[in-house]
Enzyme design. Sequence first.
Site, PDB file in Angstrom:
ATOM      1  N   HIS A   1      19.048   4.583  -6.710  1.00 24.20           N
ATOM      2  CA  HIS A   1      19.370   5.826  -6.911  1.00 24.20           C
ATOM      3  C   HIS A   1      19.877   6.091  -8.414  1.00 24.20           C
ATOM      4  O   HIS A   1      19.387   6.838  -9.215  1.00 24.20           O
ATOM      5  CB  HIS A   1      20.571   6.437  -5.648  1.00 24.20           C
TER       6      HIS A   1
HETATM    7  C1  BDR Z   1      24.104   7.863  -3.706  1.00 20.77           C
HETATM    8  O1  BDR Z   1      25.065   7.409  -2.689  1.00 20.77           O
HETATM    9  C2  BDR Z   1      25.670   6.267  -3.075  1.00 20.77           C
HETATM   10  O2  BDR Z   1      26.005   5.230  -1.705  1.00 20.77           O
HETATM   11  C3  BDR Z   1      24.922   5.766  -4.132  1.00 20.77           C
HETATM   12  O3  BDR Z   1      25.862   4.888  -4.965  1.00 20.77           O
HETATM   13  C4  BDR Z   1      24.440   6.644  -4.649  1.00 20.77           C
HETATM   14  O4  BDR Z   1      24.816   7.373  -5.692  1.00 20.77           O
HETATM   15  C5  BDR Z   1      23.083   8.022  -2.972  1.00 20.77           C
HETATM   16  O5  BDR Z   1      22.874   8.578  -1.809  1.00 20.77           O
END
Ligand code: BDR
Length: 314
Positions: free
Chosen positions: A243
């Site tokens: 992500h």
């Molecule tokens: C986001 O949530 C976190 O767990 C990850 O680092 C990312 O920023 C994805 O939904």
Amino acid sequence: MAPRSLIIDTDPGQDDAVAIMLALGRPDAVEVLGLTAVAGNVPLHLTVPNCLRLLELAGRTDVPVFAGAAAPLVVPLVTAEHVHGATGLDGWDFPDPVTPVRPEFAPDWIVEAVMSRPPKTVTLVPLGPLTNIALALAKEPRLAQRLERIVLMGGASIEGGNITPTAEFNIFVDPHAAARVFRSGAEIVVLSLDATHQAQITRPWLDVMRALDSKVGVAFEGLLSFYERFDTEKYGTEGGPLHDPMTVAWILAPELFEGLHLNVEVETTPGLCFGQTVVDRWKVTDRRPNATWITKLDSPKVFDLILDAFRRLA
Ligand code: BDR
Ligand code: CA
């Protein structure tokens, strides 16, 4: 062209860690002014040392780290150890950091750093809950116009949520902060799950990372192998979505992305849709467009961009 100035607001997190390294690996294009830590994936007392650990691994202790909010604006903190492990950076054994954290409160430093530089020269890159950014905007509302833009990871529309059926984690943890940021008037680019689910880690890519045979490459093969185990099981895919690095990738190579300028509001009413990003994709309201919502990315080229940056790190 002079490098663009970035402030990365983060809750590391293995995918946050890749985003930070991607930025540090490209000093020709971006200068990281500082890391501001926020509570999110794990509590603040872990995200702060995790920022320091990453900078020490990269040999970049010249980049300052500031501690921010330990809890969301209104609701109790929700964390994600089930994804990231108890430390937030499970998958690699880091030594305890020796670099000190700076004394200023992160939102105060963000205001000072942005307002003391020429207008439109600093980009904020939030990779966690938006608490620090909302606090900075509350202290200095002119910050919104002073920034070049905010390029954030958060939200979901077509893909559905990853922490509830409708909400993405970063927005769900502090929807009140997110609502304030989306209403701030700042130029905002959103890398939501609609985009990041197109960026799947693959085993061959991790093998290349490991074969770099650098300190950073070997550490990240370990971190990401741990990180993706949860998502591959959840989604039944070959690899988990990477992500947070999509934000820095957009800054480095926006031509690899497509998006729509539209209105995004955040649901803050308790209930089934708490923390949902309500995206007016088809302009069915007369609400003013306030964000560029990325809809498509060129995954192979983005993963090449990341490897290229990692090759430049020791
Ligand atoms: C986001 O949530 C976190 O767990 C990850 O680092 C990312 O920023 C994805 O939904
Ligand atoms: Ca994150």
